[in-house]
Design a protein around this motif. Structure first.
Motif, PDB file in Angstrom:
ATOM      1  N   VAL A   5     -17.450  11.278 -23.119  1.00  0.00           N
ATOM      2  CA  VAL A   5     -16.151  11.351 -22.437  1.00  0.00           C
ATOM      3  C   VAL A   5     -16.345  11.327 -20.925  1.00  0.00           C
ATOM      4  O   VAL A   5     -15.706  10.535 -20.203  1.00  0.00           O
ATOM      5  CB  VAL A   5     -15.386  12.619 -22.862  1.00  0.00           C
ATOM      6  CG1 VAL A   5     -14.272  12.949 -21.875  1.00  0.00           C
ATOM      7  CG2 VAL A   5     -14.785  12.437 -24.252  1.00  0.00           C
ATOM      8  N   LEU A   6     -17.215  12.184 -20.408  1.00  0.00           N
ATOM      9  CA  LEU A   6     -17.379  12.286 -18.957  1.00  0.00           C
ATOM     10  C   LEU A   6     -18.207  11.137 -18.386  1.00  0.00           C
ATOM     11  O   LEU A   6     -17.904  10.623 -17.302  1.00  0.00           O
ATOM     12  CB  LEU A   6     -18.005  13.631 -18.596  1.00  0.00           C
ATOM     13  CG  LEU A   6     -17.120  14.859 -18.849  1.00  0.00           C
ATOM     14  CD1 LEU A   6     -17.788  16.130 -18.331  1.00  0.00           C
ATOM     15  CD2 LEU A   6     -15.748  14.705 -18.186  1.00  0.00           C
ATOM     16  N   VAL A   7     -19.260  10.727 -19.101  1.00  0.00           N
ATOM     17  CA  VAL A   7     -20.081   9.617 -18.590  1.00  0.00           C
ATOM     18  C   VAL A   7     -19.253   8.335 -18.516  1.00  0.00           C
ATOM     19  O   VAL A   7     -19.301   7.602 -17.517  1.00  0.00           O
ATOM     20  CB  VAL A   7     -21.324   9.409 -19.479  1.00  0.00           C
ATOM     21  CG1 VAL A   7     -22.045   8.116 -19.100  1.00  0.00           C
ATOM     22  CG2 VAL A   7     -22.282  10.592 -19.343  1.00  0.00           C
ATOM     23  N   LYS A   8     -18.489   8.045 -19.577  1.00  0.00           N
ATOM     24  CA  LYS A   8     -17.661   6.833 -19.590  1.00  0.00           C
ATOM     25  C   LYS A   8     -16.674   6.829 -18.427  1.00  0.00           C
ATOM     26  O   LYS A   8     -16.511   5.812 -17.735  1.00  0.00           O
ATOM     27  CB  LYS A   8     -16.912   6.734 -20.923  1.00  0.00           C
ATOM     28  CG  LYS A   8     -15.985   5.528 -21.022  1.00  0.00           C
ATOM     29  CD  LYS A   8     -15.264   5.510 -22.366  1.00  0.00           C
ATOM     30  CE  LYS A   8     -14.265   4.352 -22.439  1.00  0.00           C
ATOM     31  NZ  LYS A   8     -13.559   4.314 -23.746  1.00  0.00           N
ATOM     32  N   TYR A   9     -16.026   7.969 -18.187  1.00  0.00           N
ATOM     33  CA  TYR A   9     -15.035   8.052 -17.106  1.00  0.00           C
ATOM     34  C   TYR A   9     -15.700   7.893 -15.743  1.00  0.00           C
ATOM     35  O   TYR A   9     -15.229   7.120 -14.887  1.00  0.00           O
ATOM     36  CB  TYR A   9     -14.284   9.376 -17.186  1.00  0.00           C
ATOM     37  CG  TYR A   9     -13.294   9.572 -16.064  1.00  0.00           C
ATOM     38  CD1 TYR A   9     -12.016   9.022 -16.134  1.00  0.00           C
ATOM     39  CD2 TYR A   9     -13.635  10.308 -14.928  1.00  0.00           C
ATOM     40  CE1 TYR A   9     -11.112   9.194 -15.105  1.00  0.00           C
ATOM     41  CE2 TYR A   9     -12.734  10.487 -13.891  1.00  0.00           C
ATOM     42  CZ  TYR A   9     -11.466   9.939 -13.982  1.00  0.00           C
ATOM     43  OH  TYR A   9     -10.568  10.107 -12.966  1.00  0.00           O
ATOM     44  N   LEU A  10     -16.780   8.623 -15.522  1.00  0.00           N
ATOM     45  CA  LEU A  10     -17.434   8.585 -14.215  1.00  0.00           C
ATOM     46  C   LEU A  10     -18.000   7.200 -13.907  1.00  0.00           C
ATOM     47  O   LEU A  10     -17.956   6.729 -12.768  1.00  0.00           O
ATOM     48  CB  LEU A  10     -18.526   9.651 -14.148  1.00  0.00           C
ATOM     49  CG  LEU A  10     -18.008  11.106 -14.165  1.00  0.00           C
ATOM     50  CD1 LEU A  10     -19.164  12.094 -14.226  1.00  0.00           C
ATOM     51  CD2 LEU A  10     -17.114  11.386 -12.960  1.00  0.00           C
ATOM     52  N   LYS A  11     -18.516   6.526 -14.936  1.00  0.00           N
ATOM     53  CA  LYS A  11     -18.983   5.153 -14.723  1.00  0.00           C
ATOM     54  C   LYS A  11     -17.815   4.220 -14.398  1.00  0.00           C
ATOM     55  O   LYS A  11     -17.951   3.305 -13.575  1.00  0.00           O
ATOM     56  CB  LYS A  11     -19.728   4.656 -15.959  1.00  0.00           C
ATOM     57  CG  LYS A  11     -21.140   5.217 -16.090  1.00  0.00           C
ATOM     58  CD  LYS A  11     -21.889   4.571 -17.243  1.00  0.00           C
ATOM     59  CE  LYS A  11     -23.346   5.034 -17.263  1.00  0.00           C
ATOM     60  NZ  LYS A  11     -24.120   4.398 -18.357  1.00  0.00           N
ATOM     61  N   ALA A  12     -16.666   4.479 -15.040  1.00  0.00           N
ATOM     62  CA  ALA A  12     -15.488   3.630 -14.809  1.00  0.00           C
ATOM     63  C   ALA A  12     -15.002   3.717 -13.370  1.00  0.00           C
ATOM     64  O   ALA A  12     -14.396   2.772 -12.865  1.00  0.00           O
ATOM     65  CB  ALA A  12     -14.366   4.022 -15.777  1.00  0.00           C
TER      66      ALA A  12
END
Length: 584
Positions: free
Chosen positions: A102-109
Motif C-alpha cells: 500500500v505505502l510503497v505503491k503510493y510513494l512510488k506513484a
C-alpha cells in the motif's frame, strides 16, 4: 441461546439464538433473511441497509481519529517534501506484505525515493531487528515507517533514533506497557486511543495512514495529480481476510469494496494470479473464500519458506511477463509448503495423542527442526481436530519458535502477552484467535505449564466443548434457489460474519456414495423433493459410516448444512453442503 443438539455424529453441540423466532415454519425467503440478520444483531432499516450495502464512505471516520496520526503525517509529509529517502519495514505474512505494498505503491506513484524491507521468518523472525535497521541506515534512508509490526520494538527503535533515523510506527498488535520512543506510534490498540478501531488489520491502519497522508500532501500542494486511493483497497481486502480480522463495520466495507476492485483485474500481478487459480471462467468472480484459500496461501508461501519479497513484487508488478514468472515461483513454493506441512502434520498428530488422552485443556507440540513456515497452519488444523487451544513450535539451536490458534472464549493473545511480561517468552504477539512466540528451549516446560494454567483459568476449569452456532432452523422446503441468491447479500463471509449455517428438518437419506478420496455426495428426500448434498473431508468419520450404510436409507435425520447453488450443464439447482448430522 438454545441447545438444539447436545451431541451430533461428529460430537458437536448445535446451538441457536432463542429469540422466539420459529424458524421451522419460516420458509419464505424474506422472513429467513430478516431472521438471520436479527440473530446477528442487525435490526432497523438503517443498520440493515448499511450491512447489506457496505461502503467505505459510510463507515470510515476521519483518519486523524487515530492517536498520533497527526504527528505521524507531519513527519512523513515533511520527509517527502524535503526529498528524503524513506523505507517501509513490513512483515512476511499477507497482512504485512499488503501493508508494505500500500505505502510503497503510493510513494512510488508520487516519485518518492522509497525502499522496503520484509524480514525472513527463519533468519530474522517477526518484527524489527537491529541488523536490518543498520542496513536501512547505511542505504541513506532518513525515515523508517513500520507496517504491521514495530509496536514491541522498544530496543530497536531506540537504536534507530540514536543513529539519526526518524521512525513512524503503524501497527495493530497489542502493545506492551511501554511504547517505543518513536516519532509517532499509530496503533488503535493503544490504551489512550479512543477511535474504537481495534478490529483493523495492519493493512487497515496503513490505509488510514495513506488517506491522511494524501490529504496532507494535497493541502501542501505537493501532488501533481490526484491519486485514486480506491485502487489500493484490493490490498486492504487481502490483508484483512488473510489476517482473519472480523468482517464487521469498516472491515466489511473494505473487503466488499476490495473484492470489486479485485474483480476489475486492474492489478497486473493479482490478475495473473487469479487466472491461474480460477480456471473455470463461469466462476471467475473472486470471493473472500478465494482470498482465504486461493490467493492468500500462495502469497503466504513465500514468507513461510524463504523470503516474502516475490509476493510483494507480484503485488507491485507492472507487466504480465514479470507477473507470470512470479506466480510460478509462488505456486512452486506453495506446493513445497504443502509437502512439508504433511510431514510435520503426521509427527504433530502423533505427539498430540498424550495430551488428548490426559484430558488436557491445551495442546503444545514441538519438534526438532520442523519448518517454521507451517506452524500456524498445523496449529489451526490440530485446534479444529481436538477443539482445544493449540500451539505448535519448532526447536533449533536452543531456540523455540511457534504459532498458536485458539477456540472461542480463550484469548490466546492475552496469554502470549502475559507470558512475555513474565519473561517466559522472549518475543511474542498476536490476537485472541492467533499468535506467534519465541522462547529459550530451557523454558519449554515452563511455557507448557503456563499455557495450560492460563487456558484453564479462562475456561473456569471446564473442558471446551465443540459447539456450532446455527443461524436458522428451517423446513427443507425453504431451501430454494431464491434463498441462495438472497443469502449472497450477506457476503463477504469470514471471521465475524460466517456464512449462514442451517438446521434442516424433514429430510431422509435416499442415497450416498464416496466422492474422490475424502468426500461424500448423495441425495435426500425432503418436503421440497429430492435435494443433492456434498460433504467434504468426511472419510473416516461417523458421518461417512452412517451415510454409506444402506440400513440408514429412508431414516429421518437433522441436517446441519450450508445452502449453495450448483450449476451443471447450464442447469442450476440447490445443493446442500453437509457439515454435520443428528438423529431426527
Amino acid at each position: 441461546m438454545r441447545r438444539i443438539v447436545e451431541k451430533s455424529m461428529l460430537g458437536n453441540a448445535w446451538t441457536v439464538l432463542d429469540d422466539n423466532i420459529d424458524g421451522k415454519i419460516a420458509t419464505d425467503t424474506q422472513t429467513l433473511i430478516e431472521n438471520i440478520l436479527k440473530k446477528r444483531g442487525i435490526e432497523g432499516d438503517e443498520k440493515v441497509e448499511k450491512f447489506l450495502h457496505p461502503s467505505i464512505k459510510n463507515y470510515m471516520p476521519d483518519p486523524f481519529v487515530l492517536k498520533d496520526m497527526e504527528r505521524a503525517i507531519n513527519v512523513i509529509a515533511d520527509s517527502i517534501c524535503n526529498g528524503e529517502k524513506i523505507a517501509i519495514y513490513g512483515d512476511y505474512d499477507v497482512d504485512g506484505i499488503t501493508s508494505t505494498a500500500v505505502l510503497v505503491k503510493y510513494l512510488k506513484a508520487i516519485n518518492v525515493d522509497v525502499s522496503s524491507h520484509l524480514p525472513t521468518r527463519e533468519g530474522e523472525g517477526y518484527g524489527l531487528n537491529i541488523p536490518a535497521i543498520e542496513q536501512i541506515i547505511e542505504s541513506g534512508v532518513k525515515l523508517m515507517i513500520t507496517v504491521d509490526c514495530g509496536i514491541s520494538g522498544v530496543k530497536e527503535v531506540a537504536f534507530a533514533k540514536e543513529h539519526g533515523l526518524k521512525v513512524v510506527i503503524t501497527d495493530h498488535h497489542i502493545p506492551d506497557r511501554v511504547l517505543p520512543d518513536a516519532d509517532a506510534v499509530v496503533n488503535p490498540k493503544r490504551e489512550d486511543d479512543t477511535s474504537g478501531l481495534t478490529y483493523l488489520a495492519g493493512v487497515g491502519v496503513a490505509f488510514f495512514t495513506l488517506v491522511a497522508l494524501n490529504r496532507e500532501l494535497r493541502n501542501r500542494h505537493f501532488l501533481k495529480e490526484e491519486i485514486n486511493l480506491m485502487d489500493y483497497v484490493d490490498f486492504v481486502a487481502l490483508g484483512t481476510v488473510c489476517d482473519t480480522m472480523p468482517l464487521i463495520e469498516l472491515n466489511r466495507a473494505f473487503v466488499a469494496s476490495g473484492l470489486k476492485v479485485l474483480n476489475k483485474k486492474q492489478n497486473v500481478g493479482l490478475k495473473v494470479l487469479i487466472e491461474t487459480i480460477k480456471t473455470n471462467k463461469k466462476q471467475c468472480n473472486v470471493t473472500a473464500y478465494d482470498i482465504g484459500f486461493g490467493i492468500g496461501p500462495r502469497l503466504n508461501a513465500a514468507g513461510r519458506l524463504d523470503s516474502a519479497v516475490p509476493a510483494l513484487n507480484l503485488l507491485l508488478a507492472d507487466n504480465e511477463s514479470e507477473a507470470y514468472g512470479l506466480v510460478q515461483i509462488l505456486n512452486d513454493m506453495n506446493q513445497q509448503r504443502i509437502n512439508q506441512q504433511e510431514v510435520v502434520m503426521r509427527e504433530a498428530i502423533e505427539q498430540s495423542q498424550q495430551y488428548i488422552k490426559a484430558g488436557k485443556k491445551s495442546l503444545f507440540v514441538c519438534g526438532d527442526n520442523w519448518h517454521g513456515g507451517v506452524m500456524g497452519i498445523i496449529a489451526g488444523r490440530l485446534k479444529e481436530k481436538n477443539h482445544i487451544p493449540t500451539c505448535v513450535a519448532t526447536k533449533k539451536d536452543g531456540i523455540i519458535n511457534g504459532s498458536g490458534r485458539s477456540v472461542n472464549n480463550v484469548d490466546l493473545g492475552k496469554i502470549i502477552h502475559e507470558a512475555l511480561s513474565l519473561g517466559i517468552l522472549s518475543e511474542g504477539g498476536g490476537h485472541a484467535a492467533a499468535a506467534g512466540f519465541t522462547l529459550s528451549a530451557d523454558k519449554e516446560q515452563e511455557f507448557r505449564d503456563f499455557f495450560e494454567k492460563s487456558v484453564n483459568e479462562q475456561l473456569n476449569g471446564e473442558m471446551p466443548q465443540p459447539e456450532i452456532y446455527v443461524d436458522m432452523e428451517m423446513d427443507a422446503r425453504g431451501a430454494t434457489l431464491d434463498l441462495v441468491e438472497n443469502l449472497s447479500q450477506l457476503a463477504p463471509f469470514g471471521q465475524g460474519n460466517q456464512e449462514p449455517v442451517f438446521v434442516l428438518y424433514g429430510a431422509t437419506l435416499k442415497y450416498a456414495t464416496q466422492m474422490g478420496t475424502d468426500h461424500v455426495r448423495g441425495t435426500l428426500t425432503t418436503s421440497l423433493g429430492v435435494l443433492d448434498f456434498v460433504g467434504f473431508n468426511l472419510i473416516k468419520t461417523p458421518i461417512y459410516d452412517f451415510l454409506l450404510d444402506d440400513a440408514n436409507n429412508n431414516r429421518p435425520i437433522k441436517i446441519l448444512c450450508k445452502i449453495k447453488e450448483n450449476e451443471y450443464n447450464n442447469h442450476k439447482k440447490t445443493q446442500l453442503v453437509l457439515e454435520d448430522i443428528a438423529d431426527e
